[in-house]
Design a protein around this motif. Sequence first.
Motif, mmCIF file in Angstrom:
data_model
loop_
_atom_site.group_PDB
_atom_site.id
_atom_site.type_symbol
_atom_site.label_atom_id
_atom_site.label_comp_id
_atom_site.label_asym_id
_atom_site.label_seq_id
_atom_site.Cartn_x
_atom_site.Cartn_y
_atom_site.Cartn_z
ATOM 1 N N ASP A 66 0.824 -1.199 0.000
ATOM 2 C CA ASP A 66 0.000 0.000 0.000
ATOM 3 C C ASP A 66 0.865 1.258 0.000
ATOM 4 O OD1 ASP A 66 -2.758 1.193 0.285
ATOM 5 O OD2 ASP A 66 -1.772 2.057 2.042
ATOM 6 N N LYS A 67 1.926 1.255 0.800
ATOM 7 C CA LYS A 67 2.828 2.399 0.843
ATOM 8 C C LYS A 67 3.508 2.601 -0.503
ATOM 9 C CE LYS A 67 5.336 5.583 2.972
ATOM 10 N NZ LYS A 67 4.745 6.834 3.502
ATOM 11 N N ALA A 68 3.960 1.516 -1.124
ATOM 12 C CA ALA A 68 4.626 1.613 -2.418
ATOM 13 C C ALA A 68 3.674 2.172 -3.477
ATOM 14 C CB ALA A 68 5.154 0.246 -2.837
ATOM 15 N N LYS A 69 2.438 1.676 -3.515
ATOM 16 C CA LYS A 69 1.474 2.162 -4.504
ATOM 17 C C LYS A 69 1.171 3.641 -4.292
ATOM 18 C CE LYS A 69 -1.494 -1.255 -3.823
ATOM 19 N NZ LYS A 69 -2.707 -2.098 -3.973
ATOM 20 N N SER A 70 1.050 4.037 -3.044
ATOM 21 C CA SER A 70 0.791 5.441 -2.746
ATOM 22 C C SER A 70 1.937 6.331 -3.202
ATOM 23 C CB SER A 70 0.567 5.615 -1.236
ATOM 24 O OG SER A 70 0.399 6.976 -0.908
ATOM 25 N N GLU A 71 3.166 5.909 -2.951
ATOM 26 C CA GLU A 71 4.330 6.703 -3.358
ATOM 27 C C GLU A 71 4.444 6.762 -4.878
ATOM 28 O OE1 GLU A 71 7.047 8.009 -0.730
ATOM 29 O OE2 GLU A 71 4.901 8.217 -0.362
ATOM 30 N N LEU A 72 4.202 5.658 -5.550
ATOM 31 C CA LEU A 72 4.278 5.639 -7.009
ATOM 32 C C LEU A 72 3.192 6.506 -7.632
ATOM 33 C CD1 LEU A 72 4.930 1.818 -7.479
ATOM 34 C CD2 LEU A 72 6.531 3.641 -8.103
ATOM 35 N N ARG A 73 2.037 6.505 -7.004
ATOM 36 C CA ARG A 73 0.885 7.229 -7.549
ATOM 37 C C ARG A 73 0.970 8.734 -7.298
ATOM 38 N NH1 ARG A 73 -2.844 4.252 -5.171
ATOM 39 N NH2 ARG A 73 -3.131 5.593 -3.374
ATOM 40 N N SER A 74 1.441 9.127 -6.129
ATOM 41 C CA SER A 74 1.288 10.528 -5.721
ATOM 42 C C SER A 74 2.592 11.301 -5.597
ATOM 43 C CB SER A 74 0.539 10.589 -4.383
ATOM 44 O OG SER A 74 1.249 9.879 -3.382
ATOM 45 N N THR A 75 3.747 10.669 -5.854
ATOM 46 C CA THR A 75 5.020 11.387 -5.791
ATOM 47 C C THR A 75 5.829 11.117 -7.052
ATOM 48 O OG1 THR A 75 6.476 9.674 -4.827
ATOM 49 C CG2 THR A 75 5.031 10.870 -3.307
ATOM 50 N N SER A 76 6.886 11.895 -7.219
ATOM 51 C CA SER A 76 7.806 11.684 -8.347
ATOM 52 C C SER A 76 9.102 11.036 -7.885
ATOM 53 C CB SER A 76 8.102 13.026 -9.030
ATOM 54 O OG SER A 76 8.662 13.939 -8.091
ATOM 55 N N LYS A 77 9.093 10.422 -6.701
ATOM 56 C CA LYS A 77 10.304 9.776 -6.202
ATOM 57 C C LYS A 77 10.782 8.688 -7.153
ATOM 58 C CE LYS A 77 9.208 10.289 -1.258
ATOM 59 N NZ LYS A 77 8.874 9.538 -0.022
ATOM 60 N N GLU B 203 14.424 1.903 -1.225
ATOM 61 C CA GLU B 203 15.328 2.153 -0.094
ATOM 62 C C GLU B 203 14.550 2.562 1.152
ATOM 63 O OE1 GLU B 203 19.073 5.117 1.076
ATOM 64 O OE2 GLU B 203 18.382 4.979 -0.995
ATOM 65 N N GLU B 204 13.544 3.428 1.000
ATOM 66 C CA GLU B 204 12.762 3.888 2.150
ATOM 67 C C GLU B 204 11.982 2.738 2.784
ATOM 68 O OE1 GLU B 204 10.389 7.056 0.638
ATOM 69 O OE2 GLU B 204 12.045 8.504 0.649
ATOM 70 N N LEU B 205 11.553 1.774 1.973
ATOM 71 C CA LEU B 205 10.867 0.588 2.499
ATOM 72 C C LEU B 205 11.848 -0.479 2.979
ATOM 73 C CD1 LEU B 205 7.956 0.277 -0.082
ATOM 74 C CD2 LEU B 205 7.782 1.011 2.292
ATOM 75 N N GLN B 206 13.128 -0.188 2.839
ATOM 76 C CA GLN B 206 14.226 -1.022 3.330
ATOM 77 C C GLN B 206 14.272 -2.409 2.677
ATOM 78 O OE1 GLN B 206 15.184 -0.726 7.502
ATOM 79 N NE2 GLN B 206 14.274 1.315 7.665
#
Length: 297
Positions: free
Chosen positions: A246-257, A264-267
């Motif tokens: 869920d965290k990965a999908k949110s980051e992919l969807r709503s950020t340009s990281k 790396e942030e999810l370790q």
Amino acid sequence: MKEIKSLKNEVPKQHLVIENESEFRIELPFDSDASHIYYLGVNHYENWSTSIHYHDHFELCYVDEGYSQYKIDKTVYEIEKGQLLLTKPEEIHFGLAGKHKPFKLYYIGFRLERLHSLFPEFYRIGLQRIAHDQDSRVKALFEHMITEIKNKAYLSLPMVEGLFQQLLVTTLRNFLDPALAAEAPPRPLNDAITEVMNQLHREVRYNYDPEQLAKSIHISRSHLAREFKNAVGIPLGEYIRHLCLDKAKSELRSTSKAISQIAEELQFSSIHTFSIFFKRFTGQTPTLYRQSTKSNL
């Protein structure tokens, strides 16, 4: 206070469409001044889950296939096919799909401040947050609203708003009719499991050590595994996986990281390991998932 604020999901600020084989979601389908709807969607992910969060609006979910668990504050609710669940503003909650079954979930986020006759009625709904969808009327209304929005039909705004108000009234009748209340009572979580879940949500990462988690609440690893599964319904490792997805999908969807930064942030040990993990449980690579959310803007 900072930790609680970090859990808040803000209302959408711009129009967004996500559409692929496993999901349809639209944020701000209409101008926010003209519509009561913040977002509307249907999800087919077998491994569906949400991170722990709260928001300033109501949210209604309907399980059409499989089953789901929701935690609202310190209470766990089990939702079966054909049932509804409501969360109210400011309630800290999360949800996840049941194990190894096809899953389908309709959901809508909405505000009620301008609907003066309905606003207090939704606050009458108490601790029992699950109700049956009599004659599948709620499901039919969800499907009709989504079809109207997808097809961009003529005068879709007044049509969808009319369907939305039917959805609200039908939902209230289902919740306030004792004959349609769910049979299974909600289950409170014990303090130890609540503390572990709080740890997992404070820092979502892939490499948690169950032994260290058990030590942090002064019980054995086997005891933690048993108590966690009894309380939440799935094993601890699977729960951690849901959070990471869920965290990965949110980051992919709503950020340009960069994908490497998210990994790396999810370790994860490497971007390769992360990409294999993501594709295994979503059917898409991280890159394709991100592209599917951007191409519909």
